[in-house]
Motif scaffolding. Structure first.
Motif, short mmCIF file in Angstrom:
data_model
loop_
_atom_site.label_atom_id
_atom_site.label_comp_id
_atom_site.label_asym_id
_atom_site.label_seq_id
_atom_site.Cartn_x
_atom_site.Cartn_y
_atom_site.Cartn_z
N GLY A 69 61.37 -33.29 -25.69
CA GLY A 69 60.25 -33.96 -26.72
C GLY A 69 60.72 -35.47 -26.58
N ARG A 71 61.66 -38.00 -25.33
CA ARG A 71 60.96 -38.96 -24.90
C ARG A 71 61.91 -40.40 -24.02
NH1 ARG A 71 55.41 -41.33 -27.55
NH2 ARG A 71 55.21 -42.03 -24.88
N ALA A 72 63.43 -39.65 -23.84
CA ALA A 72 64.36 -40.03 -23.53
C ALA A 72 64.42 -40.44 -22.07
CB ALA A 72 66.03 -39.51 -23.98
N TYR A 75 61.85 -43.93 -21.95
CA TYR A 75 63.32 -44.63 -22.36
C TYR A 75 63.74 -45.60 -20.82
CZ TYR A 75 61.40 -45.42 -26.96
OH TYR A 75 61.25 -45.02 -28.30
N PRO A 87 57.18 -46.80 -22.39
CA PRO A 87 56.49 -45.46 -21.91
C PRO A 87 55.64 -45.73 -20.82
CG PRO A 87 57.60 -45.17 -23.88
CD PRO A 87 57.12 -46.64 -23.89
N SER A 88 54.59 -46.26 -21.28
CA SER A 88 53.75 -46.67 -20.22
C SER A 88 53.26 -46.07 -18.71
CB SER A 88 52.50 -47.62 -20.69
OG SER A 88 52.93 -48.79 -20.74
N HIS A 93 56.45 -38.64 -17.99
CA HIS A 93 55.97 -38.70 -18.41
C HIS A 93 56.48 -37.04 -19.95
CE1 HIS A 93 52.32 -37.97 -16.70
NE2 HIS A 93 52.56 -38.20 -15.77
N VAL A 94 56.25 -37.77 -20.65
CA VAL A 94 56.32 -36.38 -21.13
C VAL A 94 55.06 -35.98 -22.53
CG1 VAL A 94 57.77 -34.87 -22.97
CG2 VAL A 94 58.50 -36.80 -21.75
N TYR A 95 54.42 -34.95 -22.11
CA TYR A 95 53.29 -34.30 -22.38
C TYR A 95 53.61 -33.53 -23.61
CZ TYR A 95 48.67 -32.30 -23.16
OH TYR A 95 48.01 -30.91 -23.69
N LYS A 96 52.77 -33.87 -25.08
CA LYS A 96 53.00 -33.05 -25.78
C LYS A 96 51.62 -32.05 -25.85
CE LYS A 96 55.59 -34.15 -29.98
NZ LYS A 96 56.20 -33.31 -30.03
N ASP A 102 56.49 -29.38 -25.28
CA ASP A 102 56.93 -30.50 -24.75
C ASP A 102 56.74 -30.50 -22.73
OD1 ASP A 102 56.74 -32.87 -26.30
OD2 ASP A 102 57.61 -32.02 -27.75
N VAL A 105 56.55 -34.29 -17.58
CA VAL A 105 56.67 -34.28 -15.98
C VAL A 105 56.49 -35.03 -14.78
CG1 VAL A 105 53.68 -35.17 -15.15
CG2 VAL A 105 53.44 -34.24 -17.07
N ARG A 160 50.41 -41.56 -12.61
CA ARG A 160 50.06 -42.43 -13.44
C ARG A 160 49.80 -43.52 -12.81
NH1 ARG A 160 52.49 -42.40 -19.14
NH2 ARG A 160 54.75 -43.10 -18.87
N PRO A 214 49.59 -30.71 -15.70
CA PRO A 214 50.96 -30.82 -17.67
C PRO A 214 50.64 -29.52 -18.09
CG PRO A 214 50.36 -32.54 -16.38
CD PRO A 214 49.40 -31.82 -15.77
#
Ligand code: SF4
Ligand code: SF4
Ligand code: SF4
Lengths: 235, 605
Positions: A69, A71-72, A75, A87-88, A93-96, A102, A105, A160, A214
């Motif tokens: 989780g 999020r590298a 990045y 990140p947006s 993307h990482v869903y917690k 985590d 996705v 997304r 997810p």
């Protein structure tokens, strides 16, 4: 496996650094405001030629239970495509889920690509790059916020929407050398090993992985790792 | 009065809960450079707003939730800082916490959130970029932190939002209530949970979609990559990566002789093998979890396998939680200990203070100055998890005699109980101390006695590290990445990032001056509240009783030791012998605005 790992360059290598930042340097210079105006960088053709002879990176794979989780990957993806950490607009993307597991996705680069099948434009606004298998978005053709049929069609709920342009965020496999995979490898070194991998040809296109949302993937992980006591009084 | 060029959005979100308004306060580049962000920025905002003797629970009291210039950029491992005057100690306090909450604040376009006022009804905030919603908390109030986290995300309709919430302990204004970030990370030791409860603020959910402006990305990005590479290559973090801080439980028992045991009676605890990292790895842990862009992933989640708490998902034991709620309570029952740790997270209690209070209470029972009748019939006993579990629940709700008594904390309990109980009341400036016994690990005394907040373990192990940590807490970076592994590279590795990011030309000298400014500013707040050298001391037990066993057998924290930490610290920061910053120091550091307040305070000290 060993061979594969060797071929994946260290994310911190000078070359990656330069490429990542050069791409977005112009957009980043003026900060966030300028970024919005400039919009996403056009995928680089120059570099795409190289990995063409190399069939290594045709699919991504996420070993979900290995994800920390961090999020590298988000990045790295946004730095590569836009020159800044954001990140947006990262594709991955990482869903917690329930703040316990985590779920990274990712796009599975499906052979049947329901997203492309759903795209109503001619010519198609999203197409597979035959060399890399990455999905390339043509911003001039894409109908954006008015349409988003691809977003609805993706069984993995991967796609997304770019908050600036209203267009879908498609995974182009970075021209054949996925940044998220390199970032994850550099982060990992955890006893489980990395989560994101490339060249996981698998059998078919990992449909059992792809065909869950997810949230469903999160529930599965929760069951798999933590087998919660559903009936017992917890506290 | 220029606006910042990069690293900051130049905006703080000001929330007034009484009026339910959200305003923007602009930051100047000068202000940012002087106080950096996080703890430093919060210290300045709050110190400049308060006069001596401010009521920390008044309607016009403040909570600052701060991030720093590096949050949300490529920089590794950035965190969130909570700053407020603690109603528990009456002192300015700050807590730094991991996970992703802070970076979402930054990506939403804010350099921090300054909260004041008091809502009539329970509310929580949802911040999505520039939009702020005050949301009715009727469904969330009363829920534990796990449920509140999930419910808030569901209600705001964004499962990708990140939360900070209080549990029942905060709602009931228990002085040791903390804020829980994303279910398992605690911003504790500051009473922020109680202040939020008092303001009827259940929590904050935040989601950001922006990118942090960078003044010179051509230089910044490679510097951030280099800093990360350096941190990753250091061996220092390998152990933490594999074992979390849990591995320190064994280490501090076998090697350092500083593992607190049974309310500081000893540091020798062979039963650590049943509750330490190896046991956790063998029978409990399921996954490693990282904060933002962090390669260390020190958090370990697991699930309890057996006994009445089977199926409970929990985090840890970390060194502090396993120490305070494990060896400190004489436990060798792993599942029992994990249930206590999880209960603290769920109710939103500071696990360190909770463990300290339970240890003190047990010794009171042992020595006969408290009777089970004083505790609603509960008899705490070393090694028995169940009674502790009951007591934690009572503390969170201030329930019954036990809940009311224990939630007062060790200092007030011992004053109330009397009968010589101050001999084993272990606290500094009214706050329970962490799991490192300073008789075995003398460097910790700086953190406990000389650090800003009192009793904290995370404020440095000599004057220079106090300064280093002040900068980390203001850039809001994690010490496991930017502190220990990058010690030798400080400050070069940080100025190399800050300068191109913010468009500064900060020298090494300025870096250290900034650190001293922040620590001295915080000290001024405490001095105004009556703190001086007399308070910078360790409790009686640690200065009079020798360690009875273990690798540091016979060690004690002597009067010379105390003198040493005073002299070194006061002279390093330019304070007088009584620990009060001199006029000259305040001038040199550019915080002249405090000279009058400090002069006034000095007269009484
Ligand atoms: S349907 Fe989804 S997972 Fe499949 S190729 Fe399209 S975006 Fe990727
Ligand atoms: S392969 Fe490239 S575009 Fe796709 S998610 Fe990873 S970093 Fe982003
Ligand atoms: S980089 Fe790898 S471990 Fe980190 S969040 Fe992404 S998938 Fe998970």
């Amino acid at each position: 496996m060993e061979k594969e790992q060797k071929k994946i360059p260290d994310v911190m290598q000078a070359e990656t650094t330069r490429r990542g930042f050069l791409k977005g340097a112009a957009a980043a210079a003026g900060g966030a405001v300028a970024l919005a105006a400039v919009g996403p960088a056009v995928p680089k053709v120059a570099k795409a030629a190289e990995p063409a002879e190399n069939p290594m990176y045709r699919y991504l794979f996420a070993e979900r239970q290995n994800c920390t989780g961090c999020r590298a990957c988000e990045y790295a993806c946004s730095v590569y495509h836009y020159g800044v950490v954001r990140p947006s607009v990262a594709k991955v993307h990482v869903y917690k889920h329930k703040s316990v597991v985590d779920v990274p996705v990712i796009c599975w680069h499906c052979d049947d690509a329901p997203c492309i099948a759903a795209c109503p434009t001619t010519p198609l606004a999203i197409q597979k790059d035959p060399k890399t298998n990455g999905i390339i978005l043509n911003e001039k053709i894409c109908l954006g916020a008015k349409c988003l049929k691809c977003v609805e069609a993706c069984p993995a709920l991967f796609i997304r929407v770019n908050p600036d342009t209203g267009q879908p965020l498609m995974c182009d496999l970075c021209g054949g050398d996925p940044e998220c995979v390199k970032a994850c490898l550099a982060q990992s070194g955890n006893p489980q090993g990395p989560c994101l991998m490339a060249n996981k040809l698998g059998f078919g296109v990992n449909q059992a992985y792809r065909n869950v949302t997810p949230e469903e993937a999160g529930e599965d992980l929760l069951e798999l790792l933590f087998y919660p006591n559903k009936t017992g009084e917890r506290r | 009065m220029a606006a910042p060029r990069g690293g900051y959005f130049g905006k703080i979100l000001e929330i007034d809960l009484s009026k339910q308004t959200a305003k923007t306060r602009l930051l100047t580049d000068e202000e940012c450079r002087k106080y950096i962000g996080g703890a430093g920025m919060g210290a300045n905002l709050i110190t400049s707003k308060y006069k001596a003797g401010h009521d920390p629970l008044a309607e016009d009291s403040y909570i600052f939730i701060g991030v720093g210039p590096l949050n949300g950029t490529y920089c590794v491992s950035t965190r969130t800082s909570f700053v407020n005057m603690s109603p528990y100690t009456g002192l300015l306090s700050h807590a730094e916490v991991g996970a992703h909450f802070g970076n979402e604040i930054k990506w939403a376009g804010w350099d921090g959130i300054l909260i004041t006022g008091r809502s009539k009804k329970p509310v929580y905030l949802f911040i999505k970029d520039d939009k702020v919603q005050f949301r009715d908390a009727k469904n969330v109030w009363g829920k534990d932190t796990e449920e509140a986290d999930e419910l808030m995300k569901q209600e705001v309709g964004d499962l990708y939002a990140r939360t900070a919430v209080i549990g029942p302990a905060g709602e009931n204004e228990v002085p040791i209530a903390c804020v829980i970030i994303e279910r398992f990370r605690a911003a504790a030791r500051t009473s922020t949970g109680a202040v939020m409860g008092n303001k009827k603020l259940k929590g904050i959910a935040v989601r950001g979609t922006k990118a942090v402006p960078v003044a010179d990305n051509k230089k910044f990005y490679p510097a951030a990559v280099a800093a990360k590479k350096l941190a990753v290559e250091k061996e220092a973090w390998q152990g933490i990566k594999r074992w979390g801080t849990t591995g320190l439980l064994e280490l501090k028992h076998w090697v350092s002789g500083s593992l607190i045991t049974k309310n500081f009676q000893t540091t020798w605890y062979p039963d650590i093998e049943y509750i330490g990292a190896e046991e956790a790895n063998r029978r409990f842990w399921k996954r490693h979890v990282a904060c933002n862009h962090c390669p260390v992933h020190c958090m370990k989640y697991g699930v309890i396998r057996e006994g009445k708490h089977a199926g409970l998902i929990a985090e840890g034991p970390e060194y502090e939680t396993g120490g305070l709620l494990g060896s400190n309570l004489g436990l060798s029952d792993f599942a029992g200990m994990m249930a206590l740790i999880e209960a603290c997270d769920a109710y939103g209690l500071d696990a360190i203070s909770t463990g300290g209070i339970l240890g003190f209470t047990t010794e009171c029972i042992e020595k006969g100055v408290l009777k089970p009748a004083d505790l609603d019939g509960i008899k705490p006993q070393w090694g028995e998890a169940d009674p502790y579990y009951e007591l934690i629940k009572k503390m969170a709700y201030k329930d019954g005699k036990a809940g009311k008594l224990l939630s007062m904390g060790v200092k007030k309990m011992s004053e109330k109980i009397g009968k010589g109980s101050d001999a084993w009341a272990v606290h500094v400036k009214g706050k329970e101390i962490a799991a490192h016994d300073p008789r075995g690990d003398k460097g910790r005394a700086y953190s406990y006695a000389m650090g800003t907040c009192g009793g904290d373990h995370h404020e440095g192990t000599n004057p220079a590290t106090i300064a280093r940590w002040a900068m980390l807490n203001s850039m809001v970076m994690c010490s496991f990445v930017a502190g220990y592994p990058l010690a030798k590279e400080t400050p070069g590795v940080f100025t190399a990032m800050l300068n191109p990011l913010c468009g500064w030309n900060m020298s090494d000298d300025e870096y250290w001056t900034t650190a001293k400014r922040i620590i001295t500013l915080e000290r001024c707040f405490q001095v105004r509240e009556g703190i001086s050298a007399k308070d910078d001391v360790l409790p009686k037990r640690l200065t009079t009783e020798k360690l009875p066993a273990g690798p540091k057998k016979d060690a004690v924290f002597t009067a010379e030791d105390t003198k040493k930490i005073h002299d070194e610290t006061y002279s390093y920061f330019g304070w007088d012998k009584n620990g009060i910053p001199t006029d000259q120091t305040l001038k040199t550091l550019g915080i002249e605005y405090l000279i009058d307040d400090v002069r006034e305070a000095r007269k009484k000290l």
